[in-house]
Write a protein that holds these residues in place. Structure first.
Motif, PDB file in Angstrom:
ATOM      1  N   LYS A 256       0.808  -1.222   0.000  1.00 46.32           N
ATOM      2  CA  LYS A 256       0.000   0.000   0.000  1.00 46.32           C
ATOM      3  C   LYS A 256       0.842   1.273   0.000  1.00 46.32           C
ATOM      4  CE  LYS A 256      -4.136  -1.882   2.240  1.00 46.32           C
ATOM      5  NZ  LYS A 256      -5.052  -1.784   3.414  1.00 46.32           N
ATOM      6  N   THR A 257       2.074   1.164   0.501  1.00 45.59           N
ATOM      7  CA  THR A 257       2.946   2.342   0.519  1.00 45.59           C
ATOM      8  C   THR A 257       4.023   2.264  -0.567  1.00 45.59           C
ATOM      9  OG1 THR A 257       4.384   1.324   2.200  1.00 45.59           O
ATOM     10  CG2 THR A 257       2.585   2.721   2.988  1.00 45.59           C
ATOM     11  N   GLY A 258       3.882   1.285  -1.453  1.00 45.38           N
ATOM     12  CA  GLY A 258       4.827   1.169  -2.569  1.00 45.38           C
ATOM     13  C   GLY A 258       6.184   0.637  -2.177  1.00 45.38           C
ATOM     14  N   THR A 259       6.275   0.023  -0.986  1.00 41.38           N
ATOM     15  CA  THR A 259       7.575  -0.467  -0.522  1.00 41.38           C
ATOM     16  C   THR A 259       7.739  -1.978  -0.683  1.00 41.38           C
ATOM     17  OG1 THR A 259       6.666  -0.421   1.734  1.00 41.38           O
ATOM     18  CG2 THR A 259       8.045   1.441   1.068  1.00 41.38           C
ATOM     19  N   VAL A 260       6.784  -2.619  -1.356  1.00 38.85           N
ATOM     20  CA  VAL A 260       6.956  -4.012  -1.787  1.00 38.85           C
ATOM     21  C   VAL A 260       6.802  -3.993  -3.298  1.00 38.85           C
ATOM     22  CG1 VAL A 260       6.075  -6.367  -1.709  1.00 38.85           C
ATOM     23  CG2 VAL A 260       6.045  -4.972   0.363  1.00 38.85           C
ATOM     24  N   THR A 261       7.915  -4.098  -3.995  1.00 42.04           N
ATOM     25  CA  THR A 261       7.904  -3.911  -5.445  1.00 42.04           C
ATOM     26  C   THR A 261       9.146  -4.503  -6.092  1.00 42.04           C
ATOM     27  OG1 THR A 261       7.908  -2.230  -7.209  1.00 42.04           O
ATOM     28  CG2 THR A 261       8.976  -1.632  -5.155  1.00 42.04           C
ATOM     29  N   MET A 262       9.031  -4.851  -7.375  1.00 42.66           N
ATOM     30  CA  MET A 262      10.203  -5.301  -8.126  1.00 42.66           C
ATOM     31  C   MET A 262      10.952  -4.111  -8.726  1.00 42.66           C
ATOM     32  SD  MET A 262      10.505  -8.570  -7.797  1.00 42.66           S
ATOM     33  CE  MET A 262      11.709  -8.987  -9.085  1.00 42.66           C
ATOM     34  N   ASP A 263      10.268  -2.973  -8.811  1.00 42.35           N
ATOM     35  CA  ASP A 263      10.883  -1.771  -9.386  1.00 42.35           C
ATOM     36  C   ASP A 263      11.600  -0.989  -8.293  1.00 42.35           C
ATOM     37  OD1 ASP A 263      11.658   0.414 -10.835  1.00 42.35           O
ATOM     38  OD2 ASP A 263       9.649   0.944 -11.551  1.00 42.35           O
ATOM     39  N   LEU A 264      12.752  -1.485  -7.890  1.00 46.53           N
ATOM     40  CA  LEU A 264      13.491  -0.879  -6.778  1.00 46.53           C
ATOM     41  C   LEU A 264      13.965   0.538  -7.089  1.00 46.53           C
ATOM     42  CD1 LEU A 264      15.625  -3.939  -5.587  1.00 46.53           C
ATOM     43  CD2 LEU A 264      13.534  -3.026  -4.574  1.00 46.53           C
ATOM     44  N   ALA A 265      14.382   0.777  -8.311  1.00 46.43           N
ATOM     45  CA  ALA A 265      14.895   2.097  -8.676  1.00 46.43           C
ATOM     46  C   ALA A 265      13.839   3.188  -8.457  1.00 46.43           C
ATOM     47  CB  ALA A 265      15.365   2.108 -10.128  1.00 46.43           C
ATOM     48  N   SER A 266      12.611   2.907  -8.887  1.00 45.90           N
ATOM     49  CA  SER A 266      11.537   3.897  -8.724  1.00 45.90           C
ATOM     50  C   SER A 266      11.177   4.091  -7.255  1.00 45.90           C
ATOM     51  CB  SER A 266      10.287   3.459  -9.495  1.00 45.90           C
ATOM     52  OG  SER A 266      10.522   3.496 -10.888  1.00 45.90           O
ATOM     53  N   ALA A 267      11.086   2.984  -6.522  1.00 46.25           N
ATOM     54  CA  ALA A 267      10.711   3.058  -5.104  1.00 46.25           C
ATOM     55  C   ALA A 267      11.746   3.835  -4.298  1.00 46.25           C
ATOM     56  CB  ALA A 267      10.536   1.656  -4.537  1.00 46.25           C
ATOM     57  N   ILE A 268      13.016   3.558  -4.538  1.00 42.30           N
ATOM     58  CA  ILE A 268      14.088   4.256  -3.814  1.00 42.30           C
ATOM     59  C   ILE A 268      14.115   5.727  -4.218  1.00 42.30           C
ATOM     60  CG2 ILE A 268      16.590   4.409  -3.478  1.00 42.30           C
ATOM     61  CD1 ILE A 268      16.613   1.319  -4.039  1.00 42.30           C
ATOM     62  N   GLY A 269      13.925   5.986  -5.521  1.00 41.60           N
ATOM     63  CA  GLY A 269      13.911   7.371  -6.006  1.00 41.60           C
ATOM     64  C   GLY A 269      12.786   8.175  -5.383  1.00 41.60           C
ATOM     65  N   ASP A 270      11.607   7.555  -5.228  1.00 41.89           N
ATOM     66  CA  ASP A 270      10.469   8.237  -4.601  1.00 41.89           C
ATOM     67  C   ASP A 270      10.780   8.614  -3.160  1.00 41.89           C
ATOM     68  OD1 ASP A 270       8.914   8.128  -6.863  1.00 41.89           O
ATOM     69  OD2 ASP A 270       7.771   6.354  -6.252  1.00 41.89           O
ATOM     70  N   VAL A 271      11.333   7.666  -2.408  1.00 43.21           N
ATOM     71  CA  VAL A 271      11.630   7.910  -0.995  1.00 43.21           C
ATOM     72  C   VAL A 271      12.682   9.005  -0.848  1.00 43.21           C
ATOM     73  CG1 VAL A 271      12.636   6.915   1.090  1.00 43.21           C
ATOM     74  CG2 VAL A 271      10.978   5.597  -0.241  1.00 43.21           C
TER      75      VAL A 271
END
Length: 230
Positions: A141-156
């Motif tokens: 729900k917070t986008g922290t379980v994902t295969m797209d690590l680059a996008s998730a880390i960039g968002d944070v």
């Protein structure tokens, strides 16, 4: 202690506890009443007309603050070896799996956000009791379980904040630092509030936006008139 007390009393006189300020006025005032010598966090406390005990009203989500939070977040990534380089290249501070789980089981939680790829969530579940209460457990729900690590880390790293309602129906979130100035704080606060408005549960009855309070670290709270929120 007496000196701090006098300073606190002086700034409290500048805040009318009976008055409801516009969001813009509150952001102007929050810097005036800040008593810390460091660049304090400015936090938004929003009380919503929801019942967190009901699954569909237990709000949890993220907001992308246009000006970030003013704090560089330390990101930990749980992943398999083939995804480690992607995570490191994207700016992750800690990367791995079993060794990180072992450290956390030993009491280490020196990071701000944890991200995981779906295949390793079973292993990460071993430290759920440690991470969960601290708000650090990866969650779709917070986008922290994902295969797209680059996008998730960039968002944070770019200013994405995660929030969840507490048992009293209140959302607490930083919207920046005192040094930001009122305009940037206003932009960030509006983004968070509008995100909450879009997430209003269809089952929520009555007034949804019940109260909003702005406060910097150790400063008096400034009440905002919810009727001025568009």
């Amino acid at each position: 202690m007496a000196k701090i007390s006098k300073k606190r009393k002086a700034v409290e006189k500048k805040v009318d506890s009976e008055k409801l300020y516009t969001l813009n006025e509150a952001m102007e005032l929050v810097k005036v009443v800040n008593t810390t010598k460091f660049d304090a966090s400015v936090d938004l406390h929003v009380r919503l007309g929801i019942d967190p005990r009901k699954a569909d009203q237990a709000l949890r989500g993220t907001a992308n603050l246009p000006h970030g939070t003013g704090k560089t977040k330390r990101v930990l990534v749980f992943c398999t070896p083939d995804k480690e380089q992607e995570a490191k290249d994207a700016g992750a501070d800690h990367v791995g799996l079993d060794e990180l789980i072992t450290k956390i089981q030993g009491g280490w939680t020196d990071f701000d956000v944890a991200i995981a790829i779906p295949p390793v969530m079973a292993q990460v579940g071993r430290v759920a009791r440690i991470l969960g209460p601290r708000g650090l457990m990866p969650n779709p729900k917070t986008g922290t379980v994902t295969m797209d690590l680059a996008s998730a880390i960039g968002d944070v790293k770019g200013g994405k904040v995660a929030f969840r309602v507490d048992k009293y129906g209140i959302i607490h979130s930083s919207v920046g630092r005192v040094s930001f100035g009122p305009d940037k704080l206003l932009d960030n606060a509006n983004e968070l509030i509008q995100t909450l408005m879009r997430m209003k549960p269809s089952s929520a009855k009555g007034t949804y936006l019940k109260s909003i309070t702005i406060a910097s670290t150790m400063s008096p709270g400034i009440k905002v008139d919810t009727k001025t929120i568009r």
